[in-house]
Design an enzyme around this catalytic site. Sequence first.
Site, short mmCIF file in Angstrom:
data_model
loop_
_atom_site.label_atom_id
_atom_site.label_comp_id
_atom_site.label_asym_id
_atom_site.label_seq_id
_atom_site.Cartn_x
_atom_site.Cartn_y
_atom_site.Cartn_z
N ASP A 15 15.97 3.02 8.57
CA ASP A 15 15.41 2.36 6.78
C ASP A 15 15.29 1.15 6.54
O ASP A 15 15.49 0.52 7.69
CB ASP A 15 16.87 2.39 6.61
CG ASP A 15 16.90 2.23 5.07
OD1 ASP A 15 16.25 1.52 4.86
OD2 ASP A 15 17.82 2.64 3.75
N LYS A 24 6.98 -1.10 -7.00
CA LYS A 24 5.19 -1.05 -6.23
C LYS A 24 4.91 -2.29 -6.58
O LYS A 24 4.33 -2.82 -5.52
CB LYS A 24 3.91 0.24 -6.40
CG LYS A 24 5.54 1.09 -5.94
CD LYS A 24 5.28 1.39 -4.67
CE LYS A 24 4.27 1.17 -4.14
NZ LYS A 24 4.12 1.28 -2.32
N ASP A 79 10.92 6.69 9.58
CA ASP A 79 11.34 7.27 8.34
C ASP A 79 12.79 6.96 7.84
O ASP A 79 13.54 8.25 9.65
CB ASP A 79 10.46 8.43 8.49
CG ASP A 79 10.96 9.29 7.12
OD1 ASP A 79 11.89 9.16 6.55
OD2 ASP A 79 9.37 9.02 6.01
N PHE A 127 5.15 12.97 2.54
CA PHE A 127 4.00 13.03 2.00
C PHE A 127 2.29 12.76 2.39
O PHE A 127 1.30 13.26 3.15
CB PHE A 127 3.59 13.71 -0.08
CG PHE A 127 2.28 13.72 -0.45
CD1 PHE A 127 1.76 14.71 0.42
CD2 PHE A 127 2.17 13.25 -1.03
CE1 PHE A 127 0.51 15.24 0.06
CE2 PHE A 127 0.65 13.44 -1.60
CZ PHE A 127 0.25 14.84 -1.20
N GLY A 132 8.00 6.81 -21.75
CA GLY A 132 7.23 5.59 -21.10
C GLY A 132 5.42 6.37 -19.74
O GLY A 132 5.53 5.69 -19.02
N THR A 148 -0.52 1.62 -5.11
CA THR A 148 0.00 2.78 -6.08
C THR A 148 -1.46 1.88 -7.86
O THR A 148 -1.22 0.98 -8.04
CB THR A 148 1.05 3.48 -7.07
OG1 THR A 148 0.59 4.05 -8.13
CG2 THR A 148 1.55 2.69 -7.54
N ASP A 149 -2.33 2.97 -8.05
CA ASP A 149 -2.70 3.18 -8.94
C ASP A 149 -1.84 2.12 -10.66
O ASP A 149 -2.13 1.42 -11.70
CB ASP A 149 -4.24 3.13 -9.46
CG ASP A 149 -3.31 5.02 -10.25
OD1 ASP A 149 -2.53 4.95 -10.12
OD2 ASP A 149 -4.63 5.52 -10.12
N GLU A 150 -0.47 2.88 -10.38
CA GLU A 150 0.07 2.38 -11.53
C GLU A 150 0.72 1.37 -11.98
O GLU A 150 0.76 0.76 -13.55
CB GLU A 150 1.86 3.44 -11.39
CG GLU A 150 1.02 4.76 -11.23
CD GLU A 150 2.33 6.05 -11.41
OE1 GLU A 150 3.23 5.46 -12.19
OE2 GLU A 150 2.40 7.08 -10.70
N THR A 172 15.05 10.44 3.62
CA THR A 172 15.65 10.27 1.85
C THR A 172 15.60 11.80 1.86
O THR A 172 15.10 12.78 3.15
CB THR A 172 14.81 9.59 1.24
OG1 THR A 172 14.03 9.82 1.22
CG2 THR A 172 15.05 8.43 2.02
N ALA A 228 5.74 3.88 3.37
CA ALA A 228 7.88 4.44 3.03
C ALA A 228 7.89 3.76 1.56
O ALA A 228 7.86 2.29 0.65
CB ALA A 228 8.79 3.63 4.19
#
Length: 353
Positions: free
Chosen positions: A57, A162, A31, A10, A291, A132-134, A34, A80
């Site tokens: 990969d 991550k 890429d 994306f 979660g 990511t912010d996660e 997947t 990736a």
Amino acid sequence: MILVTGGAGFIGANFVIDWLACNAEPVLNVDKLTYAGNYTTLHELQGDARHTFAHVDIVDRESLDTLFRRYQPRAVVHFAAESHVDRSIDQPHEFIETNVVGTATLLDAARAYWGTLPLPQQSAFRFLHVSTDEVYGSLEPDDHPFSEMTPYAPNSPYAASKASSDHLVRAYHHTYGLPTLTTNCSNNYGPYQFPEKLIPLMIQRALHGQPMPVYGDGRNVRDWLYAGDHCDAIRTVLAKGRPGETYNIGGRNEHTNVDVVNRICSLLDEVRPRRNGSYRDQIAYVADRKGHDRRYAIDASKIERELDWKPSQTFDSGLARTVQWYVDNEAWTDAIHSGAYRRAFLSNELTGT
């Protein structure tokens, strides 16, 4: 040339397409393809000599070494990753393999290549890691948004994988001197997003007359960032970021999930009206996922202050663009639902296109 990993996913595909639209510098697009990698997204780049696609990969060290030697990129932009939280809950080892082992393998290949470069090229080389912010965990309603100094507290296998990759990138800079950059972004949305994520999922289910499932009470808050703005921020960090630094990228658009779904319904009511009633009639509250973090929000003041970057899209303008894109490109999502998109790369290989 720059090397982009995950450039059929994306955000990666949006980045590659945007890069070649405003930049003459070639891209080596690496890429694995997947389920979330969609080769058809890159159709407009077919025949463009600036775009080279490598079906590789990132855990395959030998293939990575070959690509570095052959193409000699000046930078790596690393998208990736396995990224869907629900899948990470069901299949955590796949996330560890790609996000942790894959990043470690790519870092080591990049470090070995970087070590062979003359000093001026070593100084100019960059390894930009997109995260990511996660990794920061969850916020309470009145908490200050995540900054680059917020301690890591990942709550899902995805976020933990991550966070691990972020730590590896930091270690390779501080231990080996590899010129790395890390970006931590808020929730992205826009064209070409795989339809398991909230916004494209809701659009597709609405258009097909299906229930639009909202987890829990729908009050979970996310900071939304238009993919085109994210790509612009990454180009800015690549060009002007200081090696070893982390930059948070956010849209300053905090909204609850149910608010986002209602906005989607309002837009669809305008551009593709139902015969009877509103798309809101299809909203269905379902059991919350395990979660489920309550709130994410990004403090993007560092990138705004140091690199003079701000998003160009408001949430209203970006969401309107996104909804219209999915309405106009149903064939793209239909190919995902039918599985035809998985055969696109094989077909191109066989025909030599």
